[in-house]
Motif scaffolding. Sequence first.
Motif, PDB file in Angstrom:
ATOM      1  N   GLU A   1       0.962  -1.771  -0.261  1.00 48.71           N
ATOM      2  CA  GLU A   1       0.247  -0.082   0.380  1.00 48.71           C
ATOM      3  C   GLU A   1       0.916   1.052   0.184  1.00 48.71           C
ATOM      4  O   GLU A   1       0.654   2.140  -0.530  1.00 48.71           O
TER       5      GLU A   1
ATOM      6  N   ASP B   1       0.369   5.455  -1.937  1.00 50.37           N
ATOM      7  CA  ASP B   1       0.129   6.368  -1.041  1.00 50.37           C
ATOM      8  C   ASP B   1       1.476   7.389  -1.227  1.00 50.37           C
ATOM      9  O   ASP B   1       2.529   7.795  -0.606  1.00 50.37           O
TER      10      ASP B   1
ATOM     11  N   PHE C   1      -3.149  -4.450  -0.718  1.00 50.52           N
ATOM     12  CA  PHE C   1      -4.116  -4.288   0.800  1.00 50.52           C
ATOM     13  C   PHE C   1      -3.727  -4.659   1.742  1.00 50.52           C
ATOM     14  O   PHE C   1      -4.646  -4.512   2.892  1.00 50.52           O
TER      15      PHE C   1
ATOM     16  N   LYS D   1     -12.038   3.795   1.143  1.00 48.41           N
ATOM     17  CA  LYS D   1     -11.572   4.834   2.203  1.00 48.41           C
ATOM     18  C   LYS D   1      -9.801   4.579   2.438  1.00 48.41           C
ATOM     19  O   LYS D   1      -9.503   6.269   2.530  1.00 48.41           O
ATOM     20  N   ARG D   2      -9.523   3.625   1.997  1.00 41.78           N
ATOM     21  CA  ARG D   2      -7.640   3.676   2.378  1.00 41.78           C
ATOM     22  C   ARG D   2      -7.550   4.941   0.841  1.00 41.78           C
ATOM     23  O   ARG D   2      -6.444   4.987   0.405  1.00 41.78           O
TER      24      ARG D   2
ATOM     25  N   SER E   1      -7.801   8.394   0.938  1.00 41.76           N
ATOM     26  CA  SER E   1      -7.269   8.510   1.750  1.00 41.76           C
ATOM     27  C   SER E   1      -6.051   9.350   0.773  1.00 41.76           C
ATOM     28  O   SER E   1      -4.520  10.109   1.522  1.00 41.76           O
TER      29      SER E   1
END
Length: 240
Positions: free
Chosen positions: A29, A33, A188, A203-204, A207
């Motif tokens: 993940e 990001d 994930f 939601k992950r 963000s």
Amino acid sequence: YETAYADRYIPKRLPRRRAVKEKPLVDGETDLDVDWSDFYTLIERQERRTLTNGYVIHVFDHPDASYLQEIEQCQEWFRLHPNFADMPLEERKFVAGFGGTSGYFGRMGGAGNYKNMVIERPTEIGPILDAIPSGGAPTDGQVIKYLGSATAIHGVSLATATRLLIAKRPDMFLSVNGASRARIKDVFGVVPTDARSYLALLKRIWSMPWFEAREPDSEHEHRIWRVRVAILDAVMYDPE
């Protein structure tokens, strides 16, 4: 004749090449990001990525179809026909993932009951899908209600329900299908199985910096930005 046959020239057969699985560009993940420029570069690097089965994918325009061509066609059908049940049959089938689709974002050809419902009884799922807003962020309640109601219909799975979601709102939703589940779990740590776990995954994603990035000026980047969540399938998709 026997002597001539025995002395005939026999060309050497080249060994069959096995598809070489490429190392994923995303291991976890944290690799997702990132800011918009890095995310766009990541998606660009999926162009011509070879899958485990030897198939080469295309993100951008290609004569044999691509991720962008598939999803932009879906967007055009929704623009012309905002209500799913009112779409002409061939357009409705394409949006649902069969009937002329390229197979990008998942091919729903084996889902017989789902296909039958889309063809003959689109009013069963049409109002449910129509309730997902065409713009702005959907509420948690709208996502939960859609998935709960959609998957309660005979033949509609999480895979087929999310295919319809990404066709309508590729800027907000991710397809979860049989060929992407393994990579989603690798990246994930979990794969969604129901409405609430799917919302938790979203939601992950929502963000992350690239998702919250403002609309880019470049037309090329703008095409990706408009489908930025759904296009993650180019990273996740890898059928055995």
